[in-house]
Design a protein around this motif. Structure first.
Motif, PDB file in Angstrom:
ATOM      1  N   SER A 235       0.824  -1.211   0.000  1.00  0.00           N
ATOM      2  CA  SER A 235       0.000   0.000   0.000  1.00  0.00           C
ATOM      3  C   SER A 235       0.854   1.255   0.000  1.00  0.00           C
ATOM      4  CB  SER A 235      -0.929   0.004   1.219  1.00  0.00           C
ATOM      5  OG  SER A 235      -1.807  -1.099   1.192  1.00  0.00           O
ATOM      6  N   VAL A 236       1.965   1.236   0.745  1.00  0.00           N
ATOM      7  CA  VAL A 236       2.838   2.404   0.809  1.00  0.00           C
ATOM      8  C   VAL A 236       3.344   2.774  -0.578  1.00  0.00           C
ATOM      9  CG1 VAL A 236       5.073   3.238   1.609  1.00  0.00           C
ATOM     10  CG2 VAL A 236       3.549   2.084   3.204  1.00  0.00           C
ATOM     11  N   VAL A 237       3.764   1.784  -1.347  1.00  0.00           N
ATOM     12  CA  VAL A 237       4.288   2.054  -2.688  1.00  0.00           C
ATOM     13  C   VAL A 237       3.182   2.586  -3.601  1.00  0.00           C
ATOM     14  CG1 VAL A 237       5.312   1.012  -4.737  1.00  0.00           C
ATOM     15  CG2 VAL A 237       6.140   0.374  -2.468  1.00  0.00           C
ATOM     16  N   VAL A 238       2.030   1.939  -3.574  1.00  0.00           N
ATOM     17  CA  VAL A 238       0.925   2.357  -4.445  1.00  0.00           C
ATOM     18  C   VAL A 238       0.434   3.752  -4.076  1.00  0.00           C
ATOM     19  CG1 VAL A 238      -1.438   1.848  -5.142  1.00  0.00           C
ATOM     20  CG2 VAL A 238       0.214  -0.014  -4.899  1.00  0.00           C
ATOM     21  N   LEU A 239       0.261   3.999  -2.774  1.00  0.00           N
ATOM     22  CA  LEU A 239      -0.252   5.289  -2.328  1.00  0.00           C
ATOM     23  C   LEU A 239       0.803   6.378  -2.418  1.00  0.00           C
ATOM     24  CD1 LEU A 239      -2.227   3.914   0.741  1.00  0.00           C
ATOM     25  CD2 LEU A 239      -3.168   4.637  -1.462  1.00  0.00           C
ATOM     26  N   GLY A 240       2.078   5.986  -2.348  1.00  0.00           N
ATOM     27  CA  GLY A 240       3.135   6.963  -2.563  1.00  0.00           C
ATOM     28  C   GLY A 240       3.120   7.517  -3.972  1.00  0.00           C
ATOM     29  N   ASP A 241       2.709   6.699  -4.923  1.00  0.00           N
ATOM     30  CA  ASP A 241       2.561   7.161  -6.301  1.00  0.00           C
ATOM     31  C   ASP A 241       1.538   8.290  -6.385  1.00  0.00           C
ATOM     32  OD1 ASP A 241       2.619   6.754  -9.371  1.00  0.00           O
ATOM     33  OD2 ASP A 241       0.510   6.449  -8.866  1.00  0.00           O
ATOM     34  N   GLU A 242       0.468   8.187  -5.618  1.00  0.00           N
ATOM     35  CA  GLU A 242      -0.545   9.249  -5.601  1.00  0.00           C
ATOM     36  C   GLU A 242       0.016  10.530  -5.010  1.00  0.00           C
ATOM     37  OE1 GLU A 242      -4.086  11.083  -6.433  1.00  0.00           O
ATOM     38  OE2 GLU A 242      -3.375   9.109  -7.070  1.00  0.00           O
ATOM     39  N   SER A 243       0.861  10.400  -3.984  1.00  0.00           N
ATOM     40  CA  SER A 243       1.509  11.580  -3.408  1.00  0.00           C
ATOM     41  C   SER A 243       2.406  12.250  -4.443  1.00  0.00           C
ATOM     42  CB  SER A 243       2.335  11.179  -2.181  1.00  0.00           C
ATOM     43  OG  SER A 243       1.512  10.715  -1.138  1.00  0.00           O
ATOM     44  N   GLY A 244       3.081  11.435  -5.260  1.00  0.00           N
ATOM     45  CA  GLY A 244       3.909  11.996  -6.323  1.00  0.00           C
ATOM     46  C   GLY A 244       3.089  12.780  -7.335  1.00  0.00           C
ATOM     47  N   TYR A 245       1.894  12.279  -7.631  1.00  0.00           N
ATOM     48  CA  TYR A 245       1.037  12.967  -8.602  1.00  0.00           C
ATOM     49  C   TYR A 245       0.540  14.304  -8.043  1.00  0.00           C
ATOM     50  CZ  TYR A 245      -3.003  14.075 -11.492  1.00  0.00           C
ATOM     51  OH  TYR A 245      -3.915  14.721 -12.294  1.00  0.00           O
ATOM     52  N   THR A 246       0.107  14.322  -6.779  1.00  0.00           N
ATOM     53  CA  THR A 246      -0.366  15.585  -6.202  1.00  0.00           C
ATOM     54  C   THR A 246       0.766  16.603  -6.116  1.00  0.00           C
ATOM     55  OG1 THR A 246      -0.015  14.692  -3.962  1.00  0.00           O
ATOM     56  CG2 THR A 246      -2.229  14.505  -4.894  1.00  0.00           C
ATOM     57  N   ALA A 247       2.000  16.137  -5.818  1.00  0.00           N
ATOM     58  CA  ALA A 247       3.140  17.059  -5.812  1.00  0.00           C
ATOM     59  C   ALA A 247       3.423  17.564  -7.216  1.00  0.00           C
ATOM     60  CB  ALA A 247       4.369  16.361  -5.231  1.00  0.00           C
ATOM     61  N   GLY A 248       3.268  16.687  -8.209  1.00  0.00           N
ATOM     62  CA  GLY A 248       3.471  17.107  -9.582  1.00  0.00           C
ATOM     63  C   GLY A 248       2.459  18.149 -10.040  1.00  0.00           C
ATOM     64  N   GLU A 249       1.270  18.127  -9.434  1.00  0.00           N
ATOM     65  CA  GLU A 249       0.244  19.101  -9.769  1.00  0.00           C
ATOM     66  C   GLU A 249       0.461  20.432  -9.043  1.00  0.00           C
ATOM     67  OE1 GLU A 249      -3.064  18.748 -11.656  1.00  0.00           O
ATOM     68  OE2 GLU A 249      -1.470  17.658 -12.656  1.00  0.00           O
ATOM     69  N   ASN A 250       0.874  20.377  -7.765  1.00  0.00           N
ATOM     70  CA  ASN A 250       0.886  21.566  -6.917  1.00  0.00           C
ATOM     71  C   ASN A 250       2.272  22.066  -6.532  1.00  0.00           C
ATOM     72  OD1 ASN A 250      -2.084  21.452  -6.548  1.00  0.00           O
ATOM     73  ND2 ASN A 250      -1.621  19.595  -5.403  1.00  0.00           N
ATOM     74  N   GLN A 251       3.278  21.188  -6.549  1.00  0.00           N
ATOM     75  CA  GLN A 251       4.626  21.571  -6.110  1.00  0.00           C
ATOM     76  C   GLN A 251       5.657  21.062  -7.123  1.00  0.00           C
ATOM     77  OE1 GLN A 251       4.088  19.759  -2.105  1.00  0.00           O
ATOM     78  NE2 GLN A 251       4.611  21.776  -1.312  1.00  0.00           N
ATOM     79  N   LYS A 252       5.654  21.702  -8.255  1.00  0.00           N
ATOM     80  CA  LYS A 252       6.500  21.241  -9.361  1.00  0.00           C
ATOM     81  C   LYS A 252       7.992  21.358  -9.030  1.00  0.00           C
ATOM     82  CE  LYS A 252       3.015  22.526 -12.807  1.00  0.00           C
ATOM     83  NZ  LYS A 252       2.601  21.145 -13.107  1.00  0.00           N
ATOM     84  N   MET A 253       8.363  22.390  -8.264  1.00  0.00           N
ATOM     85  CA  MET A 253       9.776  22.545  -7.910  1.00  0.00           C
ATOM     86  C   MET A 253      10.244  21.391  -7.024  1.00  0.00           C
ATOM     87  SD  MET A 253      12.573  24.224  -8.287  1.00  0.00           S
ATOM     88  CE  MET A 253      12.336  25.938  -8.772  1.00  0.00           C
ATOM     89  N   LYS A 254       9.387  20.906  -6.165  1.00  0.00           N
ATOM     90  CA  LYS A 254       9.751  19.768  -5.322  1.00  0.00           C
ATOM     91  C   LYS A 254      10.055  18.545  -6.177  1.00  0.00           C
ATOM     92  CE  LYS A 254       7.434  18.909  -1.500  1.00  0.00           C
ATOM     93  NZ  LYS A 254       6.360  18.437  -0.564  1.00  0.00           N
TER      94      LYS A 254
END
Length: 524
Positions: A235-254
């Motif tokens: 679950s950590v790996v799968v849900l971490g992918d979602e965290s990556g997507y939200t960062a890609g939407e809102n925190q591109k510099m990160k």
């Protein structure tokens, strides 16, 4: 040059207290749910060995829970002592989830924790089981509200700036609660806590089996931890992918810093598996890339580019210039009872936060030179090597946990948990979930810099107006106090692990009569 000013010291103090507190949070989350699972098996089967297992792991849970509460209280006070302007500026929004979390932790969760420990002989089996599940539920709800507050700092939705009060004010609590960053951060963080709890039980169970002590309870605990841990690690790996997507939407510099990606990556964007970031040349040497992966994570597509550091710095410079007009208007008209933003300045007001970055360089930002504006734009780049390696070590540990729990699940299902090499490897893996969790917070929080509220308020503006010497003194006191707490915590955990669970003989189920104990005369 690194300066120990009030901003740096306040950041350092909050980072140390937060990271120390988070040593206890994931174990609380994981152990609470494991206790509920073990006690459910006890209620369904009536086997006392499961009750003894629940009580033993419950003792360790209680020690960890008490330490977590003790270290968590000081964090919230720091918002008033070290970050007074931040608290004033966003108190209407940030205070609500913190207040709810306080109710969850100190009233709901603490009440049920008390019933868990003192209710074994006062409640029925089913009643006590309900209490245990409520402890687990309370721990998760407590984490939810903290992560809602933190996610708002990463993606400030449901709020608007009021030029009359010169503060951010809540416009929609629903948007704050259902912030996409909060949802992805919550499930990812809680799953990481489950992995920590599972590894804790797995490692101590392995220790008992190696020492041939409490083997019956250890094998059962190991079986539960293996299956629970495997599901959680996946679950950590799968849900971490979602965290990556939200960062890609809102925190591109990160995302760009995590990838050490200086130039914009054309579609389909590749993920850098390994490389060595070079800050001087602004390149990443010896890159090993996996095609398409970054595009899928950051944009959910194969036809969109992922912007690099240089392009994002240029965009930040544009936003700084655009926000200056809004800043100048606020300097003249802000704070008046009838202040209303002119329509032609609404676009500029959205970038006022970026223009404030210049204040670290000079107070009269309206007179900033092109060089100073460019310098302010460069400050939006977080520490690339730290983020690059923290993220990769965290991900590598995540896949290691999947492999370890998969092996544990296989061996436990085959009743071959006595394998010495596996037991020793499991014992040595005990601290790794904490390492991964702390690295995750470094990626999340260090990657947000220089913002205390993303694209809204720079970190250096949020501190209290107090002498740096005061913060240094309190920082030293925290280090000494928390070090003492760490010694106490480890000593208590080791003490009760050595004592082990209280085991009672179970009645035989085969129908054979239970033989009476021999009399003293018979034993002579």
């Amino acid at each position: 040059m690194f300066e120990f000013d009030v901003v740096t010291l306040s950041r350092l103090q909050f980072a140390l207290t937060a990271m120390y507190h988070f040593l206890f949070v994931p174990l609380t989350l994981g152990l609470a749910l494991l206790l509920a699972i073990m006690e459910s098996v006890y209620v369904m089967t009536g086997r006392k060995v499961w009750k003894e297992a629940t009580q033993f792991w419950g003792t360790l849970f209680g020690i960890n829970f008490a330490m977590g509460v003790a270290t968590g209280v000081t964090m919230e006070f720091q918002f008033g002592t070290n970050w007074a302007y931040y608290s004033h500026y966003v108190g209407d929004i940030f205070g609500a989830p913190l207040a709810i979390e306080g109710l969850m932790a100190f009233f709901l969760e603490a009440t049920f924790v008390g019933l868990f420990f003192f209710g074994w002989n006062r409640l029925s089996k089913v009643q006590h089981l309900i209490v245990t599940w409520l402890v687990a539920l309370g721990a998760n709800f407590s984490a939810l509200w903290i992560l809602v507050a933190n996610a708002w700092m990463q993606n400030p939705v449901g709020a608007a700036f009021n030029p009359q009060t010169m503060r951010m004010e809540l416009t929609s609590f629903t948007e704050v609660l259902f912030n996409p960053v909060a949802q992805s951060k919550f499930v990812h963080t809680v799953s990481a806590g489950y992995v920590t709890g599972a590894m804790f039980v797995l490692s101590i169970g392995a220790y008992y089996i190696l020492r041939r002590r409490h083997v019956d309870i250890a094998r059962r605990s190991l079986t539960v931890a293996a299956s629970f841990g495997l599901a959680s690690a996946l679950s950590v790996v799968v849900l971490g992918d979602e965290s990556g997507y939200t960062a890609g939407e809102n925190q591109k510099m990160k995302i760009a810093a995590i990838e050490a990606m200086w130039e914009t990556e054309p579609p389909p964007a590749s993920f850098t598996l390994f490389g060595i970031p070079d800050l001087k040349s602004e390149t990443t040497k010896y890159e090993i890339k996996i095609p398409w992966v970054l595009g899928l994570i950051a944009t959910r597509s194969l036809d969109k580019p992922v912007e690099g550091v240089k392009a994002l710095v240029e965009r930040s410079e544009e936003r700084i210039r655009n926000g200056m007009a809004g800043y100048q208007w606020l300097a003249k008209e802000g704070g008046h009872p009838n202040a209303a933003v002119p329509p032609e300045l609404e676009a500029s007001m959205r970038d006022v936060g970026h223009s404030l970055l210049v204040k670290r360089i000079r107070p009269d930002i309206e007179n900033a030179t092109d060089t100073q504006i460019h310098e302010a734009a460069l400050s939006t780049i977080p520490d690339v090597p730290v983020l690059f390696w923290s993220f990769r070590i965290m991900v590598a540990l995540g896949f290691y946990f999947i492999a370890l729990f998969a092996v544990a699940f296989y061996l436990s299902s085959r009743r071959r948990c006595g394998n010495p090499w596996f037991l020793r490897m499991t014992m040595y893996s005990l601290p790794l979930p904490w390492v991964a969790a702390e690295l995750g917070w470094i990626v999340a929080e260090y990657g947000r810099q220089p913002w205390i509220i993303d694209a809204t308020m720079p970190t250096f503006l949020g501190v209290s107006n107090i002498p740096a010497s005061n913060v240094a003194a309190s920082l030293a006191a925290f280090v000494l106090f928390y070090s003492a707490l760490a010694v106490v915590d480890v000593a208590l955990i080791v003490k009760y692990v050595r004592i082990g669970p209280r085991e009672e003989a179970e009645p035989q189920r085969s129908g054979a009569p239970v033989l009476p104990a021999p009399s003293p005369a018979q034993t002579r």
